[in-house]
Design an enzyme around this catalytic site. Structure first.
Site, PDB file in Angstrom:
ATOM      1  N   ASP A  37      -4.539   1.382  -2.174  1.00 21.36           N
ATOM      2  CA  ASP A  37      -5.150   0.083  -1.874  1.00 21.36           C
ATOM      3  C   ASP A  37      -5.218  -0.777  -3.131  1.00 21.36           C
ATOM      4  OD1 ASP A  37      -5.498   0.525   0.797  1.00 21.36           O
ATOM      5  OD2 ASP A  37      -7.645   0.970   0.687  1.00 21.36           O
ATOM      6  N   HIS A  39       0.843  -1.198   0.000  1.00 21.85           N
ATOM      7  CA  HIS A  39       0.000   0.000   0.000  1.00 21.85           C
ATOM      8  C   HIS A  39       0.882   1.254   0.000  1.00 21.85           C
ATOM      9  CE1 HIS A  39      -3.293   2.709   1.377  1.00 21.85           C
ATOM     10  NE2 HIS A  39      -2.282   3.290   2.006  1.00 21.85           N
ATOM     11  N   GLU A  40       1.899   1.250   0.864  1.00 22.27           N
ATOM     12  CA  GLU A  40       2.803   2.406   0.919  1.00 22.27           C
ATOM     13  C   GLU A  40       3.542   2.588  -0.408  1.00 22.27           C
ATOM     14  OE1 GLU A  40       2.851   4.612   3.307  1.00 22.27           O
ATOM     15  OE2 GLU A  40       1.365   3.451   4.401  1.00 22.27           O
ATOM     16  N   GLU A  44      -5.669   7.229  -1.085  1.00 20.87           N
ATOM     17  CA  GLU A  44      -5.689   5.989  -0.297  1.00 20.87           C
ATOM     18  C   GLU A  44      -6.335   4.846  -1.084  1.00 20.87           C
ATOM     19  OE1 GLU A  44      -4.005   5.525   2.355  1.00 20.87           O
ATOM     20  OE2 GLU A  44      -3.431   7.635   2.374  1.00 20.87           O
ATOM     21  N   HIS A  94       1.604   4.454  -2.914  1.00 24.42           N
ATOM     22  CA  HIS A  94       1.676   5.918  -2.832  1.00 24.42           C
ATOM     23  C   HIS A  94       2.859   6.440  -3.658  1.00 24.42           C
ATOM     24  CE1 HIS A  94      -1.552   6.695  -0.112  1.00 24.42           C
ATOM     25  NE2 HIS A  94      -1.053   5.965   0.864  1.00 24.42           N
TER      26      HIS A  94
HETATM   27 ZN   LIG Z   1      -2.012   5.256   2.600  1.00 26.52          ZN
END
Ligand SMILES: [Zn+2]
Length: 426
Positions: free
Chosen positions: A374, A284-285, A370, A288
């Site tokens: 995901d 997930h990070e 976000e 980003h």
């Molecule tokens: Zn996040």
């Protein structure tokens, strides 16, 4: 005959009106949130009933309500303090007192900034103490001793002095001697300073507060390294941080940039999650990064601060800017005293009152990011692991599963669990 009021009166009116409206909106949103969470306290939402017990659900509700109520107290106190500094003359009195004592020069200006920071810090102290040692403690999150808290306070104050005073002196000096376009130079210095902080933070600042150890779980290391290679991401190291020293809340993050980039896991996260779930959180990070969210955030921060400095450059030359916010400027340099530190402080105090109204736009962008992260994590790892990890984190952090939808729209930087899990299932 109609005489139009002075610009300073307009500013006083606009400032008071913005403060009143933002206060009303915030109080209204907070009461909505409290009511909504309390109404849903008795039953776990059906989608979560298999994984979340009623006790955990109620703990999250109580924690959310307690924090939101405390937020209202902070808001009331913060607004009173803001009025005391500005329209009620606090900043003016501090400035005049320091002028009499130190005369009008760099020392007086730095003393004004430091005095302001010191007084604000002292006013906030009881609140932070209450938050850590009463609220966080009551819900079993606080792991800090008073001794550690004091050591942290001492370290961060010293840090503020060592780092803050030189950059403040540089900006004040530019304001006084770089001519009409000082704000462009000040902006450049401020940005350079921020980049420097980012660069030295992981290696010089963070270790003052926490211990960082290389990740030694070989199988997790192999997994995580494979994931990073698959995603085309180079980091200088994987570290475990002793977050449990202060709080039971869990997290993972990237820090630094360029070649100094590193991945940091809280020890609390590694304890709570299975290896596959840790991998999903990391993916997930990485999402980003892949979507350039970090870069976009930094670019918009740069652009916003340029606008901010340009605005400050203009406002600092207008006498109504000071008078309208309760301060008597040293007009025409009759004392030979510059107003630069005053302008900085008034700007920092007044801007949030107006910028509050764009907060929902920023929160909206953040929630969109976000969802994108995901989606990336699901493509790279497993949707099931990510969903499990999120559920555990929401549960362990006692985040409510039933927030008020309007409150979410206004404040939430992350979408509520229900929305994130629904998207993952789809
Ligand atoms: Zn996040």
């Amino acid at each position: 005959m109609f005489v139009s009021p002075a610009p300073s009166l307009w500013l006083t009116l606009a400032f008071s009106a913005a403060l009143c409206v933002s206060l009303l909106v915030r109080f209204w949103l907070a009461t909505r949130q409290i009511r909504h969470v309390a109404l849903n306290r008795q039953t776990v939402p059906p989608a979560f009933s298999a994984e979340i017990s009623l006790a955990a659900h109620q703990k999250a509700a109580d924690y959310t309500i307690t924090k939101t109520r405390f937020g209202l107290l902070e808001l009331a106190l913060g607004s009173a303090v803001l009025l005391a500094w500005t329209l009620l003359g606090g900043l003016n009195a501090l400035n005049q007192g320091l002028l009499e004592w130190l005369g009008g020069g760099m020392a007086q200006q730095l003393a004004l900034l430091a005095g302001f920071a010191l007084i604000s810090g002292l006013i906030d102290l009881p609140l932070t103490l209450y938050q850590t040692f009463v609220i966080e403690h009551r819900f079993g999150f606080n792991k800090m001793t008073l001794r550690l808290w004091l050591a942290d306070l001492l370290k961060s104050t010293l840090m503020g002095l060592v780092i803050g005073l030189p950059i403040a002196a540089l900006i004040l000096w530019l304001m006084g001697s770089a001519g009409r376009y000082w704000w462009l130079w000040a902006w450049g210095s401020w940005m350079g300073f921020n980049l420097l902080l980012l660069l030295i933070y992981p290696t010089f600042i963070a270790p003052l507060f926490n211990k960082f150890q290389p990740l030694d779980d070989e199988s997790l290391k192999t997994r995580v390294t494979a994931l990073m290679q698959r995603c085309g991401f180079a980091a200088k190291g994987l570290f475990v941080m002793d977050g449990s020293k202060r709080s039971a809340h869990a997290n993972a993050y990237f820090t630094g940039f360029g070649a100094s980039k590193r991945v940091v896991f809280y020890d609390t996260l590694l304890r709570q999650l299975e290896p596959g779930e840790v991998e999903a959180v990391l993916a997930h990070e990485l999402g980003h990064f892949r979507h350039r969210h970090v870069l976009k955030r930094m670019a918009s921060l740069f652009a916003l601060s340029l606008v901010g400095f340009a605005l400050l450059g203009w406002l600092s030359g207008q006498s109504w800017f000071y008078a309208g916010l309760g301060v008597t400027p040293n007009l025409g340099n009759n004392l030979g005293a510059p107003n630069d530190a005053l302008a900085l402080l008034l700007f920092v105090l007044a801007v949030p009152v107006f910028s509050f109204f764009v907060a929902p736009v920023l929160a909206q962008f953040s929630r969109k990011h976000e969802f994108e992260a995901d989606a990336y994590a699901i493509a790279q790892t497993s949707g099931h692991s990510l969903a499990q990890a999120l559920l555990k984190l929401y549960k362990d952090n006692a985040s409510t599963l039933t927030p008020d939808p309007l409150y979410v729209k206004f404040y939430y930087s992350h979408p509520p669990a229900s929305e994130r899990l629904a998207r993952m299932a789809a």
